[in-house]
Write a protein that holds these residues in place. Structure first.
Motif, short mmCIF file in Angstrom:
data_model
loop_
_atom_site.label_atom_id
_atom_site.label_comp_id
_atom_site.label_asym_id
_atom_site.label_seq_id
_atom_site.Cartn_x
_atom_site.Cartn_y
_atom_site.Cartn_z
N THR A 24 -17.28 -3.10 2.40
CA THR A 24 -16.04 -3.37 1.67
C THR A 24 -14.84 -3.32 2.61
OG1 THR A 24 -16.93 -2.42 -0.37
CG2 THR A 24 -14.53 -2.50 -0.16
N VAL A 25 -13.97 -4.32 2.48
CA VAL A 25 -12.68 -4.33 3.17
C VAL A 25 -11.60 -4.39 2.11
CG1 VAL A 25 -11.17 -5.52 4.80
CG2 VAL A 25 -13.64 -5.46 5.21
N CYS A 26 -10.71 -3.41 2.10
CA CYS A 26 -9.56 -3.39 1.20
C CYS A 26 -8.30 -3.64 2.02
CB CYS A 26 -9.44 -2.05 0.49
SG CYS A 26 -10.66 -1.77 -0.81
N VAL A 27 -7.53 -4.63 1.61
CA VAL A 27 -6.29 -4.97 2.29
C VAL A 27 -5.14 -4.74 1.32
CG1 VAL A 27 -5.02 -6.75 3.54
CG2 VAL A 27 -7.52 -6.72 3.64
N SER A 28 -4.38 -3.69 1.55
CA SER A 28 -3.26 -3.37 0.67
C SER A 28 -1.94 -3.70 1.35
CB SER A 28 -3.30 -1.89 0.29
OG SER A 28 -3.22 -1.06 1.45
N ALA A 29 -0.86 -3.60 0.59
CA ALA A 29 0.49 -3.82 1.09
C ALA A 29 1.24 -2.50 1.08
CB ALA A 29 1.22 -4.86 0.26
N GLN A 30 1.98 -2.23 2.14
CA GLN A 30 2.69 -0.95 2.24
C GLN A 30 3.64 -0.75 1.07
OE1 GLN A 30 5.49 -0.83 5.47
NE2 GLN A 30 5.79 1.39 5.36
N CYS A 31 4.37 -1.79 0.67
CA CYS A 31 5.40 -1.68 -0.36
C CYS A 31 4.85 -2.13 -1.70
CB CYS A 31 6.62 -2.50 0.04
SG CYS A 31 7.29 -2.06 1.66
N ASP A 32 3.88 -1.38 -2.20
CA ASP A 32 3.14 -1.77 -3.41
C ASP A 32 2.66 -0.50 -4.08
OD1 ASP A 32 1.36 -2.72 -5.32
OD2 ASP A 32 0.25 -4.00 -3.96
N PRO A 33 2.93 -0.33 -5.39
CA PRO A 33 2.44 0.87 -6.06
C PRO A 33 0.92 0.99 -6.07
CG PRO A 33 3.42 -0.69 -7.63
CD PRO A 33 3.77 -1.16 -6.27
N LEU A 34 0.21 -0.10 -5.82
CA LEU A 34 -1.25 -0.06 -5.87
C LEU A 34 -1.91 0.33 -4.55
CD1 LEU A 34 -1.98 -3.24 -8.02
CD2 LEU A 34 -2.36 -0.86 -8.68
N ALA A 35 -1.15 0.56 -3.50
CA ALA A 35 -1.76 0.80 -2.19
C ALA A 35 -2.72 1.99 -2.19
CB ALA A 35 -0.67 1.01 -1.13
N SER A 36 -2.42 3.03 -2.94
CA SER A 36 -3.30 4.21 -2.96
C SER A 36 -4.68 3.89 -3.52
CB SER A 36 -2.67 5.34 -3.78
OG SER A 36 -1.54 5.88 -3.13
N ASP A 37 -4.78 2.88 -4.39
CA ASP A 37 -6.10 2.52 -4.92
C ASP A 37 -7.03 2.12 -3.79
OD1 ASP A 37 -4.87 2.88 -7.38
OD2 ASP A 37 -5.78 1.10 -8.27
N SER A 38 -6.53 1.30 -2.86
CA SER A 38 -7.37 0.87 -1.73
C SER A 38 -7.76 2.04 -0.86
CB SER A 38 -6.62 -0.18 -0.90
OG SER A 38 -6.49 -1.39 -1.61
N GLU A 39 -6.80 2.90 -0.57
CA GLU A 39 -7.06 4.06 0.29
C GLU A 39 -8.16 4.94 -0.30
OE1 GLU A 39 -4.64 7.77 2.40
OE2 GLU A 39 -3.76 6.73 0.68
N VAL A 40 -8.03 5.29 -1.57
CA VAL A 40 -8.97 6.21 -2.20
C VAL A 40 -10.33 5.54 -2.39
CG1 VAL A 40 -9.45 7.58 -4.25
CG2 VAL A 40 -7.13 7.53 -3.30
N TYR A 41 -10.34 4.27 -2.76
CA TYR A 41 -11.61 3.56 -2.96
C TYR A 41 -12.42 3.53 -1.67
CZ TYR A 41 -14.73 -0.15 -4.71
OH TYR A 41 -15.83 -0.88 -5.12
N VAL A 42 -11.76 3.23 -0.57
CA VAL A 42 -12.45 3.22 0.73
C VAL A 42 -12.97 4.62 1.06
CG1 VAL A 42 -12.03 3.02 3.21
CG2 VAL A 42 -11.34 1.18 1.67
N GLN A 43 -12.16 5.63 0.83
CA GLN A 43 -12.60 7.00 1.11
C GLN A 43 -13.85 7.35 0.30
OE1 GLN A 43 -9.14 9.30 0.12
NE2 GLN A 43 -8.17 9.02 2.12
N ARG A 44 -13.89 6.97 -0.95
CA ARG A 44 -15.03 7.33 -1.81
C ARG A 44 -16.31 6.60 -1.38
NH1 ARG A 44 -12.18 8.06 -7.80
NH2 ARG A 44 -10.90 9.85 -7.15
N ILE A 45 -16.18 5.36 -0.96
CA ILE A 45 -17.36 4.65 -0.46
C ILE A 45 -17.86 5.31 0.83
CG2 ILE A 45 -18.20 2.47 0.48
CD1 ILE A 45 -16.28 1.04 -1.42
#
Length: 308
Positions: free
Chosen positions: A236-257
């Motif tokens: 899985t590759v998650c590409v988030s944007a710094q200025c986005d309320p959803l960025a933490s979703d990508s960070e945590v999802y990657v951590q859990r995998i």
């Protein structure tokens, strides 16, 4: 409160000004037809056409409308789910994006036109996305990569979770600033609650429309982060944007995998906002991010890790 005047460069500010002129920041106050009208107009304004060498046709898969982008000698297939909060968007809104992914990766791209709310509440969107996934995977043996942005990233991830026990497994998934059902107390939700292009108020609106009320609890079909098991997921590759309320979703999802023993990579793009795929022709930062996204899709299709 973040200083977006400092975080965003001149190119991104020009992009945001163009967006706001076409799709006002308070667009969620319009009725659904009005929201779709201004969203479609904005997407049409940013459409840059299709690259040469990409054949395009509309043909349903699994009874779901789809648009197929085919290069001369496809080396595999990308199944793409568009963003739009499950309320707006469609085959036309992401047409040039999908065509460019096809041209840059050499992969067939099939864009899935899943049904939108409020006419169709969850799980109709997910069920259609799954039917299309199964049909496309059967139609073209070979590498399959799932990809999607925002709401489409949610669908791609949810399909990967279900595929572990119910269907064929893709080679990998690339999730572009996805909303995965994270906790609204996480850092990005608070720090970037009023970010350009997407606010937490917008997210609350889209959630209400998608479900017609409160979302079901602990259902990975609509909120992959609410799953109890992250083992056995594809690279899985998650590409988030710094200025986005959803960025933490990508960070945590990657951590859990990763914690479950899987392969996952988080790329948080500095100085970018939600929806920046449209900015790739105006912003060098967005263009660089798009190149990384296409590189990740190619890498996963070829079985490489790290994919980028």
């Amino acid at each position: 409160m973040p200083d977006y005047d400092q975080l965003l460069d001149a190119e991104m500010k020009a992009y945001l000004a163009r967006c706001d002129a076409l799709y006002p920041p308070d667009a969620v106050t319009l009725d659904i037809a009005g929201q779709r009208r201004v969203y479609d107009a904005m997407c049409a304004d940013f459409d840059v056409g299709r690259p040469d060498g990409v054949a395009v046709k509309d043909e349903p898969q699994g009874g779901v409308p789809c648009r197929h982008y085919t290069p001369a000698d496809p080396a595999g297939t990308v199944i793409y789910y568009h963003g739009g909060g499950f309320v707006v968007g469609g085959l036309d809104s992401h047409d040039s994006i999908c065509a460019e992914i096809c041209a840059k990766t050499g992969l067939r791209v099939v864009s899935v036109d899943y049904p939108l709310a409020p006419e169709h509440h969850y799980p109709e969107d997910f069920d259609a996305a799954w039917r299309a996934y199964v049909a496309i995977s059967a139609a073209w043996p070979g590498p399959v990569v799932l990809a999607g942005d925002s709401a489409g990233g949610n669908l791609a991830a949810a399909i990967c979770h279900k595929a572990r026990g119910a269907g064929p497994m893709p080679m990998g998934q690339v999730l572009i600033y996805p909303g995965l059902g994270g906790d609204w107390s996480w850092p990005s939700y608070i720090e970037h609650a009023d970010a350009p292009q997407l606010t937490t108020r917008d997210m609350q609106f889209y959630q209400q429309i998608r479900f017609g009320g409160e979302p079901p609890a602990n259902d990975p079909g609509c909120a992959p982060l609410r799953d109890s098991d992250f083992a056995g997921l594809v690279p899985t590759v998650c590409v988030s944007a710094q200025c986005d309320p959803l960025a933490s979703d990508s960070e945590v999802y990657v951590q859990r995998i990763q914690q479950a023993g899987g392969q996952a990579m988080w790329i948080d793009e500095a100085g970018l906002v939600h929806g920046n795929l449209r900015a790739r022709t105006m912003s060098q930062r967005a263009a660089n991010s798009f190149e990384r996204i296409c590189g990740a899709i190619s890498g996963l299709a070829q079985g490489r890790w790290p994919a980028v």
